[in-house]
Design a protein around this motif. Structure first.
Motif, PDB file in Angstrom:
ATOM      1  N   VAL A 123     100.685  33.121 -17.165  1.00 52.91           N
ATOM      2  CA  VAL A 123     101.680  33.768 -16.214  1.00 52.91           C
ATOM      3  C   VAL A 123     101.180  33.851 -14.842  1.00 52.91           C
ATOM      4  N   SER A 124      99.956  33.658 -14.539  1.00 51.99           N
ATOM      5  CA  SER A 124      99.485  33.911 -13.102  1.00 51.99           C
ATOM      6  C   SER A 124      99.850  32.670 -12.401  1.00 51.99           C
ATOM      7  N   PRO A 125      99.655  31.238 -12.931  1.00 53.03           N
ATOM      8  CA  PRO A 125     100.214  30.324 -12.128  1.00 53.03           C
ATOM      9  C   PRO A 125     101.784  30.332 -11.647  1.00 53.03           C
ATOM     10  N   LEU A 126     102.610  30.963 -12.376  1.00 49.05           N
ATOM     11  CA  LEU A 126     104.053  31.147 -12.026  1.00 49.05           C
ATOM     12  C   LEU A 126     104.004  32.100 -10.828  1.00 49.05           C
ATOM     13  N   MET A 127     103.058  33.231 -10.904  1.00 49.38           N
ATOM     14  CA  MET A 127     103.019  33.957  -9.517  1.00 49.38           C
ATOM     15  C   MET A 127     102.431  33.309  -8.452  1.00 49.38           C
ATOM     16  N   VAL A 128     101.491  32.444  -8.749  1.00 50.82           N
ATOM     17  CA  VAL A 128     100.903  31.688  -7.615  1.00 50.82           C
ATOM     18  C   VAL A 128     101.974  30.804  -6.786  1.00 50.82           C
ATOM     19  N   ALA A 129     102.630  30.276  -7.689  1.00 53.12           N
ATOM     20  CA  ALA A 129     103.565  29.227  -7.306  1.00 53.12           C
ATOM     21  C   ALA A 129     104.807  30.122  -6.345  1.00 53.12           C
ATOM     22  N   ARG A 130     104.822  31.240  -6.719  1.00 53.92           N
ATOM     23  CA  ARG A 130     106.005  32.047  -5.740  1.00 53.92           C
ATOM     24  C   ARG A 130     105.264  32.974  -4.704  1.00 53.92           C
ATOM     25  N   LYS A 131     104.038  32.786  -4.693  1.00 56.69           N
ATOM     26  CA  LYS A 131     103.335  33.610  -3.901  1.00 56.69           C
ATOM     27  C   LYS A 131     103.526  35.180  -3.807  1.00 56.69           C
ATOM     28  N   GLN A 132     103.686  35.684  -5.164  1.00 60.29           N
ATOM     29  CA  GLN A 132     104.161  37.102  -5.077  1.00 60.29           C
ATOM     30  C   GLN A 132     103.938  37.422  -6.611  1.00 60.29           C
ATOM     31  N   GLY A 133     103.748  38.674  -6.909  1.00 56.36           N
ATOM     32  CA  GLY A 133     103.349  39.184  -8.329  1.00 56.36           C
ATOM     33  C   GLY A 133     102.466  40.151  -8.499  1.00 56.36           C
ATOM     34  N   HIS A 134     102.548  40.935  -9.570  1.00 54.72           N
ATOM     35  CA  HIS A 134     101.602  41.931  -9.521  1.00 54.72           C
ATOM     36  C   HIS A 134     101.252  41.984 -11.117  1.00 54.72           C
ATOM     37  N   ILE A 135      99.934  41.821 -11.412  1.00 50.22           N
ATOM     38  CA  ILE A 135      99.340  42.002 -12.697  1.00 50.22           C
ATOM     39  C   ILE A 135      98.646  43.384 -12.859  1.00 50.22           C
ATOM     40  N   ILE A 136      98.960  44.101 -13.975  1.00 49.33           N
ATOM     41  CA  ILE A 136      98.587  45.336 -14.272  1.00 49.33           C
ATOM     42  C   ILE A 136      97.920  45.191 -15.675  1.00 49.33           C
ATOM     43  N   ASN A 137      96.547  45.412 -15.575  1.00 46.21           N
ATOM     44  CA  ASN A 137      95.698  45.467 -16.808  1.00 46.21           C
ATOM     45  C   ASN A 137      95.444  47.096 -17.425  1.00 46.21           C
ATOM     46  N   ILE A 138      95.832  47.217 -18.624  1.00 46.44           N
ATOM     47  CA  ILE A 138      95.613  48.518 -19.255  1.00 46.44           C
ATOM     48  C   ILE A 138      94.176  48.495 -19.444  1.00 46.44           C
ATOM     49  N   GLY A 139      93.285  49.229 -19.156  1.00 53.36           N
ATOM     50  CA  GLY A 139      91.810  49.270 -19.519  1.00 53.36           C
ATOM     51  C   GLY A 139      91.559  50.486 -20.293  1.00 53.36           C
ATOM     52  N   SER A 140      90.541  51.215 -19.989  1.00 50.96           N
ATOM     53  CA  SER A 140      90.489  52.691 -20.672  1.00 50.96           C
ATOM     54  C   SER A 140      89.319  53.317 -20.159  1.00 50.96           C
ATOM     55  N   ILE A 141      89.145  54.589 -20.258  1.00 47.43           N
ATOM     56  CA  ILE A 141      87.926  55.441 -19.927  1.00 47.43           C
ATOM     57  C   ILE A 141      86.771  54.646 -20.903  1.00 47.43           C
ATOM     58  N   ALA A 142      87.093  54.140 -21.934  1.00 49.05           N
ATOM     59  CA  ALA A 142      86.012  53.265 -22.661  1.00 49.05           C
ATOM     60  C   ALA A 142      85.639  52.061 -21.938  1.00 49.05           C
ATOM     61  N   GLY A 143      86.150  51.838 -20.793  1.00 46.72           N
ATOM     62  CA  GLY A 143      85.644  50.449 -20.040  1.00 46.72           C
ATOM     63  C   GLY A 143      84.752  51.020 -18.849  1.00 46.72           C
ATOM     64  N   ARG A 144      84.511  52.519 -18.822  1.00 47.83           N
ATOM     65  CA  ARG A 144      83.772  53.000 -17.932  1.00 47.83           C
ATOM     66  C   ARG A 144      82.458  53.884 -18.370  1.00 47.83           C
ATOM     67  N   GLU A 145      82.688  54.430 -19.751  1.00 49.77           N
ATOM     68  CA  GLU A 145      81.572  55.017 -20.236  1.00 49.77           C
ATOM     69  C   GLU A 145      81.514  54.677 -21.602  1.00 49.77           C
ATOM     70  N   VAL A 146      80.329  54.447 -22.164  1.00 52.48           N
ATOM     71  CA  VAL A 146      80.161  54.050 -23.861  1.00 52.48           C
ATOM     72  C   VAL A 146      80.060  55.306 -24.482  1.00 52.48           C
ATOM     73  N   TYR A 147      80.588  55.224 -25.621  1.00 51.82           N
ATOM     74  CA  TYR A 147      80.447  56.606 -26.511  1.00 51.82           C
ATOM     75  C   TYR A 147      79.842  56.159 -27.842  1.00 51.82           C
ATOM     76  N   PRO A 148      79.367  57.311 -28.596  1.00 48.53           N
ATOM     77  CA  PRO A 148      78.888  56.964 -29.832  1.00 48.53           C
ATOM     78  C   PRO A 148      79.875  56.035 -30.787  1.00 48.53           C
ATOM     79  N   MET A 149      79.385  55.087 -31.194  1.00 48.49           N
ATOM     80  CA  MET A 149      80.290  54.151 -32.004  1.00 48.49           C
ATOM     81  C   MET A 149      81.382  53.325 -31.450  1.00 48.49           C
ATOM     82  N   GLY A 150      81.472  53.694 -30.120  1.00 47.79           N
ATOM     83  CA  GLY A 150      82.599  52.728 -29.408  1.00 47.79           C
ATOM     84  C   GLY A 150      82.110  51.376 -29.120  1.00 47.79           C
ATOM     85  N   ASN A 151      80.818  51.153 -29.416  1.00 53.88           N
ATOM     86  CA  ASN A 151      80.226  49.819 -29.201  1.00 53.88           C
ATOM     87  C   ASN A 151      81.254  48.693 -28.828  1.00 53.88           C
ATOM     88  N   VAL A 152      81.923  48.019 -29.657  1.00 55.28           N
ATOM     89  CA  VAL A 152      82.594  46.801 -29.504  1.00 55.28           C
ATOM     90  C   VAL A 152      83.876  47.212 -28.660  1.00 55.28           C
TER      91      VAL A 152
END
Ligand code: NDP
Ligand code: 8X3
Length: 252
Positions: A123-152
C-alpha cells in the motif's frame, strides 16, 4: 469526507468499529478479513445505512501472494488510499516460554508482524506516488511492557512499535503520516482467540472493571485522521481508567 480508508481485520472488534466510524462520517472503505460472510454482511450494512461505497476483500494477511494480488487487482479509483489501518492481529495462547506452542508463536508473528509488513509494502508505494497518505498501526501496551507469559505476543507488538518508527522515518520525505495506536485491555473477540474459545477464561479478563470498548479505539483512530495536514500523532497509548500498566488493573 469521502476519503478511501483501508482497514484490515474488519470482521470483528476494533476493525469493525473503525469501519463503522469512518462509514458514518461519509468515507468509502476497503475492508478485509478471512471470514467472508461477516465481511460481506458488514459491507452490505454500511452501504445501506450510510450510502457509501465499500469494497470487501477476503484474504489472509499472512499470505504474501494473497496480499499482493488483492492490492494489485484494486480498480484504479480504489488505489487512491488515504488511510491504511493495519489492525488485523491476535494473541494465541498464554504460556511460559518453555511450554510455548510453536504453532501459536508462528500465527502471532506471521499475522502481527509479517502481515502488517506485507500490507505496508504494497500500500505504501501507492501513497508515495501520490505524496499523501496516513498509515495507522495498531500496536498494544504489550509492545511497551512485557508481562508474564506474554513473551511472543509482546515480542510481536514490540516489533510493531519498531516497524512503525522505521516506517515513519522512511516515509517522512514523502509527506506520509505514520501513527501507532497502542491500547490496553479492550473487550473484543481478542481473549476468546487468545484462550482458544474458552469463554469463562476470556470473560474473566474483563470482570470487575470497565475495559475499553472497540468504539473507544475507533473514536481514537478517527480522531488522529482529523488533524490538520501539518500535525501528526506519532504515538498514542490508551487504557481503561482502571488500568495503570500492562499488569496493573484495579478490579472491584
Ligand atoms: P478481534 O479478535 O476482535 O479482531 C481481530 C480481527 O483481525 C478480526 O477481524 C480477524 O478477522 C482479523 N484477523 C486475524 N487474523 C487475521 C489474518 N491472518 N488475516 C486477516 N485478518 C485477520 O481482536 P481486536 O479487535 O481486539 O484486535 C485488533 C488488533 O488490536 C490486534 O492487532 C490486537 O493485537 C490489537 N490489540 C487488541 C487489544 C485488546 O485488548 N482487545 C489491546 C491492544 C491491541 P478474521 O478472523 O475474519 O480473519
Ligand atoms: C492486548 C492487550 O494486555 O492483553 O494487546 O496484551 S494485552
Amino acid at each position: 469526507m469521502n476519503k478511501i480508508i483501508f482497514i484490515t481485520g474488519a470482521t470483528a472488534g476494533f476493525g469493525q468499529a473503525i469501519a463503522r466510524k469512518f462509514a458514518e462520517n461519509g468515507n468509502n472503505l476497503i475492508i478485509t478479513g478471512r471470514r467472508k460472510i461477516l465481511l460481506e454482511e458488514l459491507a452490505k450494512e454500511l452501504i445501506t445505512t450510510f450510502d457509501i461505497e465499500v469494497l470487501p476483500l477476503c484474504f489472509d494477511v499472512r499470505k504474501l501472494e494473497e496480499v499482493e494480488s488483492a492490492i494489485e487487482a484494486l480498480p484504479v479509483k480504489w488505489k487512491k488510499i488515504d488511510v491504511l489501518v493495519n489492525n488485523a492481529g491476535l494473541a494465541v495462547g498464554l504460556n511460559p516460554i518453555h511450554e510455548g506452542v510453536v504453532d501459536d508463536w508462528e500465527r502471532m508473528i506471521d499475522t502481527n508482524v509479517k502481515g502488517l509488513l506485507y500490507m505496508t509494502r504494497f500500500v505504501s508505494p501507492l501513497m508515495v506516488a501520490r505524496k499523501q497518505g496516513h498509515i495507522i498501526n495498531i500496536g498494544s501496551i504489550a509492545g511497551r511492557e512485557v508481562y508474564p507469559m506474554g513473551n511472543v505476543y509482546c515480542g510481536s507488538k514490540y516489533a510493531v512499535d519498531a516497524i512503525t518508527k522505521g516506517t515513519r522515518i522512511d516515509l517522512v520525505s514523502h509527506n506520509i503520516k505514520v501513527t501507532q495506536i497502542a491500547p490496553g485491555a479492550a473487550n473484543t473477540e481478542f481473549s476468546m482467540v487468545r484462550f482458544k474459545g474458552d469463554k469463562s477464561r476470556a470473560d474473566n479478563v474483563y470482570i470487575g472493571y470497565e475495559p475499553l470498548s472497540a468504539v473507544d479505539i475507533a473514536e481514537t483512530v478517527y480522531y488522529v485522521t482529523t488533524l490538520p495536514a501539518h500535525v501528526n500523532i506519532n504515538d498514542l497509548v490508551l487504557m481503561p481508567t482502571a488500568q495503570a500498566s500492562a499488569v496493573n488493573i484495579h478490579k472491584e
